[in-house]
Motif scaffolding. Structure first.
Motif, PDB file in Angstrom:
ATOM      1  N   GLU A   1      55.996  69.094 -54.204  1.00 11.82           N
ATOM      2  CA  GLU A   1      55.378  70.120 -55.048  1.00 11.82           C
ATOM      3  C   GLU A   1      54.033  69.659 -55.590  1.00 11.82           C
ATOM      4  OE1 GLU A   1      58.207  71.077 -58.052  1.00 11.82           O
ATOM      5  OE2 GLU A   1      59.326  72.453 -56.786  1.00 11.82           O
ATOM      6  N   HIS A   2      53.920  68.381 -55.911  1.00  7.83           N
ATOM      7  CA  HIS A   2      52.653  67.865 -56.429  1.00  7.83           C
ATOM      8  C   HIS A   2      51.631  67.648 -55.311  1.00  7.83           C
ATOM      9  CE1 HIS A   2      55.186  66.819 -59.938  1.00  7.83           C
ATOM     10  NE2 HIS A   2      54.067  66.995 -60.610  1.00  7.83           N
ATOM     11  N   LEU A   3      52.100  67.300 -54.123  1.00  9.10           N
ATOM     12  CA  LEU A   3      51.178  67.031 -53.025  1.00  9.10           C
ATOM     13  C   LEU A   3      50.622  68.312 -52.410  1.00  9.10           C
ATOM     14  CD1 LEU A   3      53.032  64.121 -51.185  1.00  9.10           C
ATOM     15  CD2 LEU A   3      51.022  63.939 -52.657  1.00  9.10           C
ATOM     16  N   LEU A   4      51.441  69.363 -52.393  1.00  4.95           N
ATOM     17  CA  LEU A   4      50.991  70.622 -51.807  1.00  4.95           C
ATOM     18  C   LEU A   4      50.023  71.326 -52.737  1.00  4.95           C
ATOM     19  CD1 LEU A   4      54.249  72.092 -50.251  1.00  4.95           C
ATOM     20  CD2 LEU A   4      52.199  71.440 -49.032  1.00  4.95           C
ATOM     21  N   LYS A   5      49.056  71.979 -52.172  1.00  2.00           N
ATOM     22  CA  LYS A   5      48.131  72.753 -52.991  1.00  2.00           C
ATOM     23  C   LYS A   5      48.862  73.970 -53.542  1.00  2.00           C
ATOM     24  CE  LYS A   5      44.039  70.828 -51.438  1.00  2.00           C
ATOM     25  NZ  LYS A   5      42.868  70.987 -50.670  1.00  2.00           N
ATOM     26  N   LYS A   6      48.402  74.472 -54.689  1.00  2.00           N
ATOM     27  CA  LYS A   6      49.121  75.524 -55.405  1.00  2.00           C
ATOM     28  C   LYS A   6      49.235  76.803 -54.587  1.00  2.00           C
ATOM     29  CE  LYS A   6      48.120  73.824 -60.028  1.00  2.00           C
ATOM     30  NZ  LYS A   6      47.469  74.070 -61.313  1.00  2.00           N
ATOM     31  N   ARG A   7      48.209  77.136 -53.824  1.00  2.00           N
ATOM     32  CA  ARG A   7      48.265  78.385 -53.065  1.00  2.00           C
ATOM     33  C   ARG A   7      49.386  78.326 -52.025  1.00  2.00           C
ATOM     34  NH1 ARG A   7      46.300  77.873 -48.056  1.00  2.00           N
ATOM     35  NH2 ARG A   7      45.012  76.063 -47.551  1.00  2.00           N
ATOM     36  N   VAL A   8      49.640  77.138 -51.487  1.00  2.00           N
ATOM     37  CA  VAL A   8      50.726  76.995 -50.521  1.00  2.00           C
ATOM     38  C   VAL A   8      52.063  77.008 -51.243  1.00  2.00           C
ATOM     39  CG1 VAL A   8      51.710  75.528 -48.733  1.00  2.00           C
ATOM     40  CG2 VAL A   8      49.237  75.713 -48.984  1.00  2.00           C
ATOM     41  N   MET A   9      52.121  76.362 -52.400  1.00  2.00           N
ATOM     42  CA  MET A   9      53.384  76.283 -53.137  1.00  2.00           C
ATOM     43  C   MET A   9      53.898  77.658 -53.518  1.00  2.00           C
ATOM     44  SD  MET A   9      53.154  73.027 -55.707  1.00  2.00           S
ATOM     45  CE  MET A   9      53.798  74.040 -57.003  1.00  2.00           C
ATOM     46  N   ARG A  10      53.011  78.531 -53.956  1.00  2.00           N
ATOM     47  CA  ARG A  10      53.463  79.843 -54.416  1.00  2.00           C
ATOM     48  C   ARG A  10      54.051  80.654 -53.272  1.00  2.00           C
ATOM     49  NH1 ARG A  10      48.869  79.801 -57.971  1.00  2.00           N
ATOM     50  NH2 ARG A  10      47.594  80.774 -56.357  1.00  2.00           N
ATOM     51  N   SER A  11      53.430  80.575 -52.091  1.00  2.00           N
ATOM     52  CA  SER A  11      53.861  81.422 -50.981  1.00  2.00           C
ATOM     53  C   SER A  11      54.974  80.793 -50.149  1.00  2.00           C
ATOM     54  CB  SER A  11      52.660  81.746 -50.090  1.00  2.00           C
ATOM     55  OG  SER A  11      52.109  80.546 -49.590  1.00  2.00           O
TER      56      SER A  11
END
Length: 555
Positions: free
Chosen positions: A280-290
């Protein structure tokens, strides 16, 4: 490994005093924040819980044993009228860890997982109390990151945080453990730290820290250099301990005669929640949400593969998992992109396609709208070319028959108008010292000038370059003109800073016969690919080879 000694009692008493004074006088890291919170548990109770947890809780290398410790300790404290249960003990530890990490300036996408939080707290406490520390954990358990965060944030009066400005400035004197380490080299590192410690003053307090990086590798040295630690960690009377702080970092535990002379932290294996939290911390937020729904299946797939899918233990590890997630954070998570990321970070095996279909097939299915996805073989030459074109990619390890790999790689690089430097290892024992220095100097020149390197049969050298392989460089300068530096273990005790050219690329050519004895911490630092002559042939050439083989068969 969990026995109690008088050394532990002495350390625990010193830690209780440290935490009690620290918690009483520690300024908040932001306005409006109150820590420790008023009421129960009291500061005294917190001090006992934290001191005992660092001495005993942190040395337990299984999560179940840690839970059992918290339960048993809760019962003991209850008998002494301190009503702190298992959950409260865990909460006290976590609050103290978070109070330190939230004061720090950390790189973007830093994963604040349990390993990092525990490492940072224990390291800071042991540095400030001058209690020697051995931190043991698998490759990728945030050991090097923790010491780098501490070094960049605890800068005395120049620190960003108010509390850190009240603490001494940390000065690291590193020693890179390797098969060439000697007792004399370790002694000289301690002497250097002691000389620097003498410069401390009331106005500008400093603490010298001897960092024994990859200290476990020093155990492979024929000179038995670690025996000198007995007297350095426990000097003779009237000294009560070392005059400088000591931190040893290793992938495996040292023997009891050394481990008992220091506080021991053994990081448990990452569980499912740790892997998801890190992703969750490594992934960018736009990817995390989708695409957040896929993180848990991804982590499950990795854990299952790590336990059951590897023919060689530790061939792939946490660093490969991190690199996989980081690569996916840069693009849309489609089946095609996931397959490419898997090929780059979980390659290097004979049956790569079958393994990925078996262990990561369900993840690919999720991103294909729950329809089956046909996992296609990506040509090895294409993967190697992609790695060389990507300035952010990890360094490359190519596995095969070493006598042919070097020629194939050299040909490929020259086809790309690159002029690689090829360095072959010497098999003569008398060449050890002179050859070691000469090779390291040649490597350092290539790193600074950006010439690609192909290395093979240089096991005596690899341990000296672990900071380079990590690619966790020291950044100097502005964002528009940033330069990167790393440290190299040049000989027994010299650790010069080395400029890293943005064009530098390194390829390790590894003989497939030697993979079973390869150091896991070396393997985890590289993207791995398996290459043979057949992988470099086009369809016409492959047909010609088949015809020749048939002709030979009928002779």
């Amino acid at each position: 490994p969990y026995n109690v000694s008088l050394r532990d009692v002495k350390r625990a008493i010193r830690l209780v005093v440290f935490f009690y004074k620290s918690l009483q006088n520690r300024p908040a890291y932001r306005n409006g924040h109150v820590y420790p919170p008023p009421g129960n548990p009291t500061i005294l109770t917190r001090s006992y819980v934290l001191a005992l947890s660092i001495c005993y809780h942190s040395r337990l290398y299984e999560q179940d044993l840690r839970r059992q410790y918290r339960y048993e300790m809760g019962q003991i404290l209850h008998n002494h009228k301190a009503f702190v249960g298992e959950n409260m003990i865990a909460k006290i530890i976590r609050e103290e860890q978070e109070d330190y990490i939230k004061r720090m300036r950390c790189p973007p996408n830093t994963a604040y997982n349990e390993a990092l939080l525990e490492n940072v707290l224990v390291m800071i406490v042991c540095i400030l109390t001058r209690i020697p520390l051995f931190l043991i954990g698998a490759p990728g358990s945030s050991k090097s990151l923790s010491i780098r965060l501490i070094s960049s944030n605890l800068r005395g009066t120049d620190s960003y945080d108010k509390y850190f400005r009240e603490l001494p400035q940390i000065n690291l004197i590193p020693h890179q453990g390797s098969s060439s380490s000697t007792s004399d080299g370790i002694i000289k590192v301690f002497d250097k730290a002691n000389r620097f410690q003498e410069t401390t003053s009331t106005q500008f307090p400093v603490i010298s820290v001897v960092l024994l990086d990859e200290v476990g590798l020093a155990e492979t040295s024929p000179y038995n250099p670690l025996n000198v630690l007995h007297s350095l960690l426990e000097p003779s009377y009237p000294a009560t301990g070392p005059t400088v702080s000591v931190i040893g970092i290793s992938n495996w535990r040292l023997d009891n005669s050394k481990s008992s002379r220091a506080l021991l932290v053994q990081r448990p294996q990452f569980d499912l929640d740790d892997l998801v939290d890190t992703a969750e911390h490594l992934l960018k937020k736009r990817v995390m949400r989708s695409q957040r729904v896929a993180l848990r299946p991804f982590a499950k797939a990795y854990l299952n593969y790590e336990k059951h899918g590897q023919s060689l233990p530790n061939f792939h590890g946490l660093r490969d998992y991190y690199a996989l997630i980081k690569r996916l954070s840069l693009c849309e998570m489609t089946p095609e992109n996931i397959q490419i990321a898997l090929a780059h970070n979980f390659g290097g095996t004979e049956n790569h396609v079958k393994l990925c279909e078996k262990y990561f097939g369900y993840v690919l299915k999720i991103f294909n709208n729950y329809r089956p996805w046909l996992y296609k073989q990506i040509p090895i030459e294409q993967l190697i070319a992609s790695n060389l074109d990507d300035s952010d990619a990890r360094h490359l390890m190519v596995i095969g028959k070493s006598d042919s790999i070097v020629n194939l790689l050299t040909y490929q690089l020259r086809m790309r108008d690159l002029d690689p430097v090829v360095i072959l290892g010497s098999q003569f024992p008398d060449d050890r010292d002179d050859y070691y220095y000469n090779v390291l100097r040649r490597i350092m020149m290539c790193v600074e000038t950006g010439r690609p390197l192909i290395l093979t049969d240089l096991e005596i050298i690899y341990g000296s370059l672990y900071n380079l392989w990590n690619q966790n460089y020291i950044a100097v300068g502005s964002e528009d003109n940033v330069k990167y530096f790393t440290r190299v273990a040049l000989g027994a005790y010299a650790n010069p800073m080395l400029y890293v050219s943005p064009n530098f690329k390194c390829i390790l050519a590894m003989d497939e016969k030697n993979m079973a004895s390869a150091d896991p911490s070396l393997l985890n630092r590289f993207e791995k690919q398996k290459l043979s002559i057949n992988d470099t042939l086009n369809d016409k050439q492959k047909l010609l080879v088949e015809n020749l083989e048939e002709s030979i068969h009928w002779i």
